[in-house]
Design a protein around this motif. Sequence first.
Motif, PDB file in Angstrom:
ATOM      1  N   UNK A   4       0.831  -1.213   0.000  1.00 33.92           N
ATOM      2  CA  UNK A   4       0.000   0.000   0.000  1.00 33.92           C
ATOM      3  C   UNK A   4       0.860   1.256   0.000  1.00 33.92           C
ATOM      4  N   UNK A   5       0.332   2.321  -0.562  1.00 37.79           N
ATOM      5  CA  UNK A   5       1.018   3.616  -0.539  1.00 37.79           C
ATOM      6  C   UNK A   5       0.630   4.367   0.726  1.00 37.79           C
ATOM      7  N   UNK A   6       1.632   4.933   1.385  1.00 38.21           N
ATOM      8  CA  UNK A   6       1.404   5.707   2.607  1.00 38.21           C
ATOM      9  C   UNK A   6       1.410   7.196   2.264  1.00 38.21           C
ATOM     10  N   UNK A   7       0.500   7.940   2.884  1.00 41.33           N
ATOM     11  CA  UNK A   7       0.403   9.376   2.626  1.00 41.33           C
ATOM     12  C   UNK A   7       0.157  10.110   3.940  1.00 41.33           C
ATOM     13  N   UNK A   8       0.954  11.129   4.187  1.00 34.94           N
ATOM     14  CA  UNK A   8       0.772  12.002   5.349  1.00 34.94           C
ATOM     15  C   UNK A   8       0.419  13.392   4.836  1.00 34.94           C
ATOM     16  N   UNK A   9      -0.773  13.863   5.180  1.00 30.15           N
ATOM     17  CA  UNK A   9      -1.210  15.176   4.717  1.00 30.15           C
ATOM     18  C   UNK A   9      -0.740  16.248   5.683  1.00 30.15           C
ATOM     19  N   UNK A  10       0.113  17.120   5.180  1.00 30.13           N
ATOM     20  CA  UNK A  10       0.681  18.193   6.011  1.00 30.13           C
ATOM     21  C   UNK A  10       0.531  19.529   5.292  1.00 30.13           C
ATOM     22  N   UNK A  11       0.521  20.651   6.043  1.00 27.83           N
ATOM     23  CA  UNK A  11       0.447  20.703   7.512  1.00 27.83           C
ATOM     24  C   UNK A  11      -0.947  20.286   7.992  1.00 27.83           C
ATOM     25  N   UNK A  12      -1.014  19.738   9.181  1.00 27.95           N
ATOM     26  CA  UNK A  12      -2.274  19.248   9.706  1.00 27.95           C
ATOM     27  C   UNK A  12      -3.266  20.398   9.890  1.00 27.95           C
ATOM     28  N   UNK A  13      -4.455  20.227   9.327  1.00 27.72           N
ATOM     29  CA  UNK A  13      -5.544  21.193   9.467  1.00 27.72           C
ATOM     30  C   UNK A  13      -6.816  20.363   9.614  1.00 27.72           C
ATOM     31  N   UNK A  14      -7.338  20.315  10.812  1.00 30.54           N
ATOM     32  CA  UNK A  14      -8.480  19.446  11.073  1.00 30.54           C
ATOM     33  C   UNK A  14      -9.724  19.822  10.267  1.00 30.54           C
ATOM     34  N   UNK A  15      -9.888  21.122   9.989  1.00 25.91           N
ATOM     35  CA  UNK A  15     -11.029  21.544   9.178  1.00 25.91           C
ATOM     36  C   UNK A  15     -10.905  21.014   7.757  1.00 25.91           C
ATOM     37  N   UNK A  16      -9.720  21.193   7.169  1.00 27.36           N
ATOM     38  CA  UNK A  16      -9.496  20.673   5.816  1.00 27.36           C
ATOM     39  C   UNK A  16      -9.653  19.151   5.792  1.00 27.36           C
ATOM     40  N   UNK A  17      -9.153  18.507   6.817  1.00 25.47           N
ATOM     41  CA  UNK A  17      -9.221  17.049   6.874  1.00 25.47           C
ATOM     42  C   UNK A  17     -10.674  16.572   6.911  1.00 25.47           C
ATOM     43  N   UNK A  18     -11.479  17.257   7.724  1.00 24.69           N
ATOM     44  CA  UNK A  18     -12.893  16.891   7.818  1.00 24.69           C
ATOM     45  C   UNK A  18     -13.610  17.149   6.494  1.00 24.69           C
ATOM     46  N   UNK A  19     -13.305  18.277   5.847  1.00 25.02           N
ATOM     47  CA  UNK A  19     -13.939  18.591   4.556  1.00 25.02           C
ATOM     48  C   UNK A  19     -13.513  17.602   3.479  1.00 25.02           C
ATOM     49  N   UNK A  20     -12.250  17.195   3.522  1.00 25.74           N
ATOM     50  CA  UNK A  20     -11.752  16.217   2.550  1.00 25.74           C
ATOM     51  C   UNK A  20     -12.490  14.892   2.682  1.00 25.74           C
ATOM     52  N   UNK A  21     -12.619  14.410   3.900  1.00 24.38           N
ATOM     53  CA  UNK A  21     -13.212  13.086   4.108  1.00 24.38           C
ATOM     54  C   UNK A  21     -14.720  13.089   3.909  1.00 24.38           C
ATOM     55  N   UNK A  22     -15.385  14.198   4.270  1.00 31.47           N
ATOM     56  CA  UNK A  22     -16.829  14.266   4.166  1.00 31.47           C
ATOM     57  C   UNK A  22     -17.526  13.553   5.309  1.00 31.47           C
ATOM     58  N   UNK A  23     -18.830  13.671   5.329  1.00 27.94           N
ATOM     59  CA  UNK A  23     -19.622  13.034   6.388  1.00 27.94           C
ATOM     60  C   UNK A  23     -19.502  11.524   6.261  1.00 27.94           C
ATOM     61  N   UNK A  24     -19.106  10.875   7.366  1.00 25.12           N
ATOM     62  CA  UNK A  24     -18.923   9.415   7.395  1.00 25.12           C
ATOM     63  C   UNK A  24     -17.983   8.944   6.276  1.00 25.12           C
ATOM     64  N   UNK A  25     -16.980   9.769   5.984  1.00 25.66           N
ATOM     65  CA  UNK A  25     -15.968   9.458   4.956  1.00 25.66           C
ATOM     66  C   UNK A  25     -16.587   9.256   3.569  1.00 25.66           C
ATOM     67  N   UNK A  26     -17.689   9.959   3.305  1.00 28.43           N
ATOM     68  CA  UNK A  26     -18.386   9.796   2.030  1.00 28.43           C
ATOM     69  C   UNK A  26     -17.508  10.171   0.850  1.00 28.43           C
ATOM     70  N   UNK A  27     -16.710  11.233   0.993  1.00 26.22           N
ATOM     71  CA  UNK A  27     -15.850  11.655  -0.113  1.00 26.22           C
ATOM     72  C   UNK A  27     -14.757  10.631  -0.390  1.00 26.22           C
ATOM     73  N   UNK A  28     -14.250  10.015   0.664  1.00 27.54           N
ATOM     74  CA  UNK A  28     -13.230   8.973   0.463  1.00 27.54           C
ATOM     75  C   UNK A  28     -13.814   7.784  -0.292  1.00 27.54           C
ATOM     76  N   UNK A  29     -15.086   7.474  -0.030  1.00 28.82           N
ATOM     77  CA  UNK A  29     -15.726   6.368  -0.757  1.00 28.82           C
ATOM     78  C   UNK A  29     -15.833   6.717  -2.243  1.00 28.82           C
ATOM     79  N   UNK A  30     -16.073   8.000  -2.542  1.00 28.39           N
ATOM     80  CA  UNK A  30     -16.118   8.423  -3.941  1.00 28.39           C
ATOM     81  C   UNK A  30     -14.768   8.213  -4.620  1.00 28.39           C
TER      82      UNK A  30
END
Length: 327
Positions: free
Chosen positions: A5-31
Motif C-alpha cells: 500500500x502507498x502511505x500518505x501524510x497530509x501536512x500541515x495538519x488542518x483538522x477543518x481541511x481534513x474533515x472537509x476532505x473526508x466528508x460526512x462518514x468518509x463519504x468523499x473517500x468512498x467516492x
Amino acid sequence: MKTKPLELLLEPLDNTRLANLCGVLDENLRQLETAYDVEIARRGENFRVSGDPVQSQRAVVALRHFYSVAKDHLSVDAIQLGLIELSNRGLPEPGAPTLLTRKSNLHSRTPRQAQYLKQIQEHDITFGIGPAGTGKTYLAVASAVDALERETVARIVLTRPAVEAGERLGFLPGDLAQKVDPYLRPLYDALYELMGFERVARAFERQVIEIAPLAYMRGRTLNNAFIILDEAQNTTPEQMKMFLTRMGIGSKAVITGDLTQVDLPRGHKSGLGEARKVLHDVRGIATTEFLAEDVVRHPLVARIVSAYERFDAQRDAEEAMRRGPRG
C-alpha cells in the motif's frame, strides 16, 4: 504478488481541511475509492491506499489535490467534478469559450467539451455524438442561453423526437406543451438551472423560448434562432433531412444524440448515423465525438460506458468470425 500500500501524510495538519476532505462518514473517500478502484484507510492525517499501483498513485494525487482545496465544505458533486478535471490534467483546454449564463462557474470539464463549445460558436451546425453524461445537451443549452444573452439570436427553439408516441402527438392528452413536456424535460431542467425558473417562464410567455416537436417542424423556416435537436439518434433519415433544412438566416443548430441508444423500431435506420456519414466533409458543419472519459457524472457511469463498449466490440468481433470471410 500483493503490492505494498502507498502511505500518505497530509501536512500541515488542518483538522477543518481534513474533515472537509473526508466528508460526512468518509463519504468523499468512498467516492475516491470508487473512482480509482482502490481502498483508502486513514488514521488522523495518515492515509493508506491499497490497489493497483498506478491507480493508487492517482488516488494519492487526488487526495493531495482535494486536501489543498478543502478550506470549505466539499460536496459529493465537487468531488466528482474535480475527479473529471484531474483525469484531464486538471484544466479545460486553453481558449475554451466563456458563456454568459446564471452559472458563473460554468466551463468545459474535458478537452472534447471545450472543442464542442468552440465548434458551436464557430459553426452554424454542430453535431454532438456520444454516450450519456458527456454534457452534449447541457452545453448545447448553455450555448443557446449565451447566444440569447449576447443577442446574437432572437429566440431558442427546442425540439426532440417523441419516438415513444410514434410522433402521433395528436393522440396524447392535453395542449401542445403538455403533450411534449415529458420528452423535453432534460432541456427544461438545463434551462431552469442556467436562467432561473422565473426568467424561463417569462421567456416561454413571450415565445423567446419555444417548444417545437419534431413532428410539427415540417414546413417552417426558422430565422435568427438557436435550434437544438436532442435525442437525434431517434430521428429517421427523412426527419433529419427535414430538420436540417428548416434553418433560416442568422440561425444556428446543434444536434445531439447517442448512437448506442437508438429506440427506433427494428429495421429503421437512424437519421443521426446517416447524417454523420453524409455531411462529414460539408463546410460549415462540425462534429464532436464524445467518449467514455468525457462522462461528467458519477465515476461509475464512465466505467459502465466503457464496459458496454468493450462488450459491443467483442460481440461484433465474434459475429464477424462466425460469418467468416466473404467471397
